[in-house]
Design a protein around this motif. Structure first.
Motif, PDB file in Angstrom:
ATOM      1  N   THR A   1       0.731  -1.194   0.068  1.00 63.64           N
ATOM      2  CA  THR A   1      -0.313   0.188   0.188  1.00 63.64           C
ATOM      3  C   THR A   1       0.844   1.393   0.115  1.00 63.64           C
ATOM      4  O   THR A   1       0.550   2.469  -0.242  1.00 63.64           O
ATOM      5  CB  THR A   1      -0.960   0.067   1.367  1.00 63.64           C
ATOM      6  N   GLY A   2       2.378   0.997   0.182  1.00 60.55           N
ATOM      7  CA  GLY A   2       3.080   2.366   0.216  1.00 60.55           C
ATOM      8  C   GLY A   2       3.632   2.618  -1.198  1.00 60.55           C
ATOM      9  O   GLY A   2       3.216   1.964  -2.067  1.00 60.55           O
ATOM     10  N   LYS A   3       4.572   3.419  -1.039  1.00 56.02           N
ATOM     11  CA  LYS A   3       5.123   4.018  -2.418  1.00 56.02           C
ATOM     12  C   LYS A   3       6.688   3.372  -2.527  1.00 56.02           C
ATOM     13  O   LYS A   3       7.141   2.890  -1.610  1.00 56.02           O
ATOM     14  CB  LYS A   3       5.128   5.427  -2.451  1.00 56.02           C
ATOM     15  N   GLN A   4       7.050   3.453  -3.763  1.00 56.93           N
ATOM     16  CA  GLN A   4       8.368   2.901  -4.012  1.00 56.93           C
ATOM     17  C   GLN A   4       9.286   4.053  -3.484  1.00 56.93           C
ATOM     18  O   GLN A   4       9.247   5.261  -3.877  1.00 56.93           O
ATOM     19  CB  GLN A   4       8.456   2.563  -5.422  1.00 56.93           C
TER      20      GLN A   4
ATOM     21  N   ASN B   1       7.815   5.499   5.237  1.00 61.64           N
ATOM     22  CA  ASN B   1       6.696   5.190   6.178  1.00 61.64           C
ATOM     23  C   ASN B   1       6.490   3.456   6.074  1.00 61.64           C
ATOM     24  O   ASN B   1       6.696   3.021   5.017  1.00 61.64           O
ATOM     25  CB  ASN B   1       5.285   5.615   5.485  1.00 61.64           C
ATOM     26  N   PRO B   2       5.905   3.048   6.849  1.00 59.39           N
ATOM     27  CA  PRO B   2       5.728   1.413   6.909  1.00 59.39           C
ATOM     28  C   PRO B   2       4.960   1.294   5.785  1.00 59.39           C
ATOM     29  O   PRO B   2       3.900   1.987   5.479  1.00 59.39           O
ATOM     30  CB  PRO B   2       4.928   1.161   8.247  1.00 59.39           C
ATOM     31  N   GLY B   3       5.187   0.257   4.996  1.00 62.07           N
ATOM     32  CA  GLY B   3       4.381  -0.162   3.878  1.00 62.07           C
ATOM     33  C   GLY B   3       5.009   0.340   2.667  1.00 62.07           C
ATOM     34  O   GLY B   3       4.953  -0.212   1.416  1.00 62.07           O
ATOM     35  N   ASP B   4       6.062   1.194   2.673  1.00 61.29           N
ATOM     36  CA  ASP B   4       6.942   1.742   1.471  1.00 61.29           C
ATOM     37  C   ASP B   4       7.838   0.535   1.149  1.00 61.29           C
ATOM     38  O   ASP B   4       7.933  -0.252   2.030  1.00 61.29           O
ATOM     39  CB  ASP B   4       7.728   3.106   1.681  1.00 61.29           C
TER      40      ASP B   4
ATOM     41  N   THR C   1       9.379  -2.513   7.302  1.00 59.15           N
ATOM     42  CA  THR C   1       8.279  -2.229   8.478  1.00 59.15           C
ATOM     43  C   THR C   1       8.605  -0.908   9.248  1.00 59.15           C
ATOM     44  O   THR C   1       9.668  -0.321   8.971  1.00 59.15           O
ATOM     45  CB  THR C   1       8.848  -3.635   9.432  1.00 59.15           C
ATOM     46  N   LYS C   2       7.870  -0.818  10.339  1.00 59.09           N
ATOM     47  CA  LYS C   2       8.067   0.166  11.081  1.00 59.09           C
ATOM     48  C   LYS C   2       9.344   0.117  11.882  1.00 59.09           C
ATOM     49  O   LYS C   2      10.255   1.022  12.156  1.00 59.09           O
ATOM     50  CB  LYS C   2       6.902   0.525  12.333  1.00 59.09           C
ATOM     51  N   GLU C   3       9.715  -0.977  12.423  1.00 58.18           N
ATOM     52  CA  GLU C   3      10.940  -1.537  13.082  1.00 58.18           C
ATOM     53  C   GLU C   3      12.182  -1.161  12.242  1.00 58.18           C
ATOM     54  O   GLU C   3      13.106  -0.613  12.728  1.00 58.18           O
ATOM     55  CB  GLU C   3      10.920  -2.982  13.599  1.00 58.18           C
ATOM     56  N   GLU C   4      12.226  -1.485  10.960  1.00 58.50           N
ATOM     57  CA  GLU C   4      13.354  -1.149  10.136  1.00 58.50           C
ATOM     58  C   GLU C   4      13.537   0.111   9.834  1.00 58.50           C
ATOM     59  O   GLU C   4      14.907   0.720   9.725  1.00 58.50           O
ATOM     60  CB  GLU C   4      13.150  -2.017   8.783  1.00 58.50           C
TER      61      GLU C   4
END
Length: 222
Positions: free
Chosen positions: A31-34, A46-49, A62-65
């Protein structure tokens, strides 16, 4: 009659289109962007990128990363990390696509790392928290690492096992790191909560015995 059947078919097809449009893309995974494959881009992500790898695979952040890249992640607290529990009670904690931790019921844990960046970040935490346990060879020479034979695969993989050890009176924590194809080398190294621990030909390791089962994981060729 034919017109009625055609109307039912059209209604059915329209309902499928509407249902499909309401579904999240890839179950919400992409759902994020490249973003670019750069540390600065990861820090601002952002998480999901995701990063598009040379293989064409999408590496989703991930948020953790992202927190790790911004040096605000606490490796000592994995309570908020996405966790799945296996049938034997093992907790599988996905810190990122390149870093997964297996926490066993007996208190032992092993981390599997698949990229140099994830390994370097985790090693920074280990070096800041524990003491290196130098290896002593047959010539009684000290080494930071012990070289090991080449693996069956040609990609980078590393495992970091945390294990409690006891001499019957005191308990310490030992860490064994096994790295394959890391900057062209295959090696083992150890850290410990005891600054005086050594291992190899002359060692006080016989005074301490592991209090839990030793773990080994097979690496894949991904």
């Amino acid at each position: 009659m034919k017109k009625r059947i055609l109307m039912y078919v059209c209604t059915f097809l329209l309902s499928i289109v509407f249902f499909a449009s309401a579904l999240p893309a890839q179950e919400g995974r992409y759902t994020g962007k490249q973003i670019e494959n750069r540390l600065s881009a990861v820090r601002a992500a952002n998480p999901g990128d995701y990063i598009l790898l040379k293989s064409g695979k999408k590496y989703v952040l991930t948020k953790e990363e992202i927190d790790i890249a911004n040096k605000r992640f606490d490796y000592k607290d994995l309570s908020q990390v996405e966790t799945k529990t296996q049938s034997d009670g093992t907790e599988v904690k996905t810190i990122s696509e390149a870093h997964v931790a297996y926490v066993y019921k007996d208190g032992q844990a092993i981390h599997v790392l698949k990229t140099g960046a994830s390994f370097s970040a985790f090693m920074k935490h280990i070096e800041d928290t524990y003491y290196i346990t130098r290896y002593v060879d047959l010539l009684e020479e000290y080494h930071d690492v012990r070289k090991i034979s080449s693996p069956r695969f040609d990609v980078f993989r590393a495992s970091v096992q945390f294990q409690k050890m006891s001499n019957g009176t005191n308990e310490i924590e030992g860490i064994m790191i096994t790295a394959y194809n890391h900057k062209g080398q295959n090696y083992m190294m150890r850290y410990c909560s005891d600054p005086d621990m050594i291992w190899g030909y002359i060692s006080n390791r016989d005074s301490y015995k592991p209090t839990g089962e030793s773990r080994q994981l097979d690496f894949d060729r991904e």
